[in-house]
Write a protein that holds these residues in place. Structure first.
Motif, short mmCIF file in Angstrom:
data_model
loop_
_atom_site.label_atom_id
_atom_site.label_comp_id
_atom_site.label_asym_id
_atom_site.label_seq_id
_atom_site.Cartn_x
_atom_site.Cartn_y
_atom_site.Cartn_z
N TYR A 42 -20.76 2.21 15.65
CA TYR A 42 -21.51 1.50 16.68
C TYR A 42 -20.94 0.10 16.90
CZ TYR A 42 -25.14 5.09 16.24
OH TYR A 42 -25.84 6.25 16.22
N THR A 43 -20.58 -0.57 15.82
CA THR A 43 -20.00 -1.91 15.93
C THR A 43 -18.70 -1.86 16.72
OG1 THR A 43 -21.01 -2.55 13.82
CG2 THR A 43 -19.18 -3.90 14.61
N GLN A 44 -17.85 -0.91 16.38
CA GLN A 44 -16.57 -0.79 17.08
C GLN A 44 -16.77 -0.40 18.54
OE1 GLN A 44 -13.65 -1.90 15.92
NE2 GLN A 44 -14.97 -2.55 14.25
N THR A 45 -17.77 0.43 18.81
CA THR A 45 -18.04 0.85 20.19
C THR A 45 -18.50 -0.33 21.02
OG1 THR A 45 -18.56 3.10 19.47
CG2 THR A 45 -19.38 2.43 21.63
N ILE A 46 -19.40 -1.14 20.48
CA ILE A 46 -19.87 -2.33 21.21
C ILE A 46 -18.69 -3.27 21.46
CG2 ILE A 46 -21.28 -4.42 21.06
CD1 ILE A 46 -22.98 -2.05 21.77
N LEU A 47 -17.84 -3.45 20.47
CA LEU A 47 -16.65 -4.30 20.67
C LEU A 47 -15.76 -3.72 21.77
CD1 LEU A 47 -15.72 -5.40 17.05
CD2 LEU A 47 -16.47 -6.88 18.93
N ARG A 48 -15.55 -2.41 21.75
CA ARG A 48 -14.72 -1.78 22.78
C ARG A 48 -15.34 -1.96 24.17
NH1 ARG A 48 -14.25 4.16 21.53
NH2 ARG A 48 -13.28 4.21 23.58
N MET A 49 -16.67 -1.95 24.23
CA MET A 49 -17.35 -2.07 25.52
C MET A 49 -17.24 -3.48 26.09
SD MET A 49 -20.85 -0.01 24.71
CE MET A 49 -21.68 -0.52 26.20
N PHE A 50 -17.40 -4.49 25.24
CA PHE A 50 -17.60 -5.84 25.74
C PHE A 50 -16.49 -6.83 25.41
CE2 PHE A 50 -21.91 -4.05 25.25
CZ PHE A 50 -22.28 -4.08 26.59
N ASP A 51 -15.64 -6.55 24.45
CA ASP A 51 -14.58 -7.48 24.06
C ASP A 51 -13.42 -7.37 25.05
OD1 ASP A 51 -12.86 -9.20 22.76
OD2 ASP A 51 -12.43 -7.83 21.10
N MET A 52 -13.55 -8.06 26.15
CA MET A 52 -12.59 -7.94 27.25
C MET A 52 -11.20 -8.47 26.90
SD MET A 52 -14.05 -6.38 29.66
CE MET A 52 -15.34 -5.50 28.83
N ASN A 53 -11.12 -9.48 26.07
CA ASN A 53 -9.80 -10.04 25.76
C ASN A 53 -9.21 -9.48 24.47
OD1 ASN A 53 -11.28 -11.34 23.80
ND2 ASN A 53 -10.91 -13.41 24.57
N GLY A 54 -9.94 -8.56 23.81
CA GLY A 54 -9.41 -7.87 22.64
C GLY A 54 -9.22 -8.71 21.40
N ASP A 55 -9.98 -9.81 21.27
CA ASP A 55 -9.79 -10.68 20.10
C ASP A 55 -10.68 -10.28 18.92
OD1 ASP A 55 -12.27 -11.53 21.00
OD2 ASP A 55 -11.69 -13.64 21.25
N GLY A 56 -11.43 -9.18 19.04
CA GLY A 56 -12.23 -8.69 17.93
C GLY A 56 -13.55 -9.41 17.74
N LYS A 57 -13.92 -10.21 18.71
CA LYS A 57 -15.20 -10.91 18.66
C LYS A 57 -15.72 -11.05 20.08
CE LYS A 57 -12.65 -15.23 18.35
NZ LYS A 57 -12.31 -16.36 17.50
N LEU A 58 -17.01 -11.32 20.19
CA LEU A 58 -17.63 -11.41 21.51
C LEU A 58 -17.96 -12.86 21.83
CD1 LEU A 58 -20.09 -8.39 21.30
CD2 LEU A 58 -17.81 -8.45 22.29
N GLY A 59 -17.41 -13.34 22.92
CA GLY A 59 -17.77 -14.64 23.44
C GLY A 59 -19.04 -14.52 24.24
N LEU A 60 -19.65 -15.62 24.54
CA LEU A 60 -20.92 -15.62 25.28
C LEU A 60 -20.78 -14.90 26.62
CD1 LEU A 60 -23.83 -16.55 25.13
CD2 LEU A 60 -23.15 -18.73 26.12
N SER A 61 -19.70 -15.15 27.33
CA SER A 61 -19.53 -14.50 28.65
C SER A 61 -19.34 -13.00 28.50
CB SER A 61 -18.36 -15.12 29.41
OG SER A 61 -17.16 -14.90 28.71
N GLU A 62 -18.64 -12.57 27.43
CA GLU A 62 -18.45 -11.13 27.22
C GLU A 62 -19.78 -10.46 26.86
OE1 GLU A 62 -13.96 -10.88 25.38
OE2 GLU A 62 -15.54 -11.68 24.11
N MET A 63 -20.52 -11.10 25.99
CA MET A 63 -21.79 -10.53 25.53
C MET A 63 -22.82 -10.49 26.65
SD MET A 63 -22.93 -9.49 22.49
CE MET A 63 -24.43 -9.36 21.52
N SER A 64 -22.78 -11.45 27.54
CA SER A 64 -23.78 -11.50 28.62
C SER A 64 -23.57 -10.38 29.63
CB SER A 64 -23.77 -12.85 29.31
OG SER A 64 -22.56 -13.06 29.99
N ARG A 65 -22.39 -9.76 29.64
CA ARG A 65 -22.17 -8.62 30.52
C ARG A 65 -23.14 -7.51 30.21
NH1 ARG A 65 -17.46 -5.52 30.57
NH2 ARG A 65 -17.83 -4.95 32.69
#
Length: 177
Positions: free
Chosen positions: A154-177
């Motif tokens: 689930y963690t990896q799936t959420i990262l795949r969904m929202f981590d647009m720049n592929g840095d392995g973490k979610l920025g505020l703008s990515e998470m707000s999507r």
């Protein structure tokens, strides 16, 4: 005595969270967060083909009539598009964690509260370990059983969904999507 109400799933095999994301990305070809227009036509044609192949649908209605009936049933906000939450209601997933995720951070104030709570190092990012904690709490709150491999998926799936720049973490703008 009436028969128990069955979920509106389309009699398909259960998908993992990762498989669900693959389906989503396949049909949301432009990545705008909706299955609409030609994407929706492609989705529906493949769905009908799968249903016929499985021997589920024997009606002879026109494709347009079937599509209209389908949208009436599943396009909950009647905007003519299928959103991720609507697709999660259509396709049976082994855990509807996507819906839990969306419901948990429904409003912008709830989103910011969750952001502050899970950005434990105050870096301005939700790293994988922080996201894992968030998902663990979310699944507990929803009374959904899970094990460590499933939580990792689930963690990896959420990262795949929202981590647009592929840095392995979610920025505020990515998470707000």
């Amino acid at each position: 005595m009436a028969a128990p109400q069955q979920a509106p799933h389309l009699h398909l095999a259960e998908l993992t969270a990762s498989q669900f994301l693959d389906v989503w990305r396949h049909f949301d070809a432009d990545g705008n967060g909706y299955i609409e227009g030609k994407e929706l036509e492609n989705f529906f044609q493949e769905l009908e083909s799968a249903r016929k192949g499985a021997g589920v649908d024997s009606r002879k209605d026109s494709l347009g009539d079937k599509m209209k009936e389908f949208m009436h049933k599943y396009d909950k906000n009647a905007d003519g598009k299928i959103e991720m939450a609507e697709l999660a209601q259509i396709l049976p997933t082994e855990e509807n964690f996507l819906l839990c995720f969306r419901q948990h951070v429904g409003s912008s104030s709830e989103f910011m509260e969750a952001w502050r709570r899970y950005d434990t190092d105050r870096s301005g990012y939700i790293e994988a370990n922080e996201l894992k904690g968030f998902l663990s709490d979310l699944l507990k709150k929803a009374n959904r059983p899970y094990d460590e491999p499933k939580l990792q998926e689930y963690t990896q799936t959420i990262l795949r969904m929202f981590d647009m720049n592929g840095d392995g973490k979610l920025g505020l703008s990515e998470m707000s999507r």
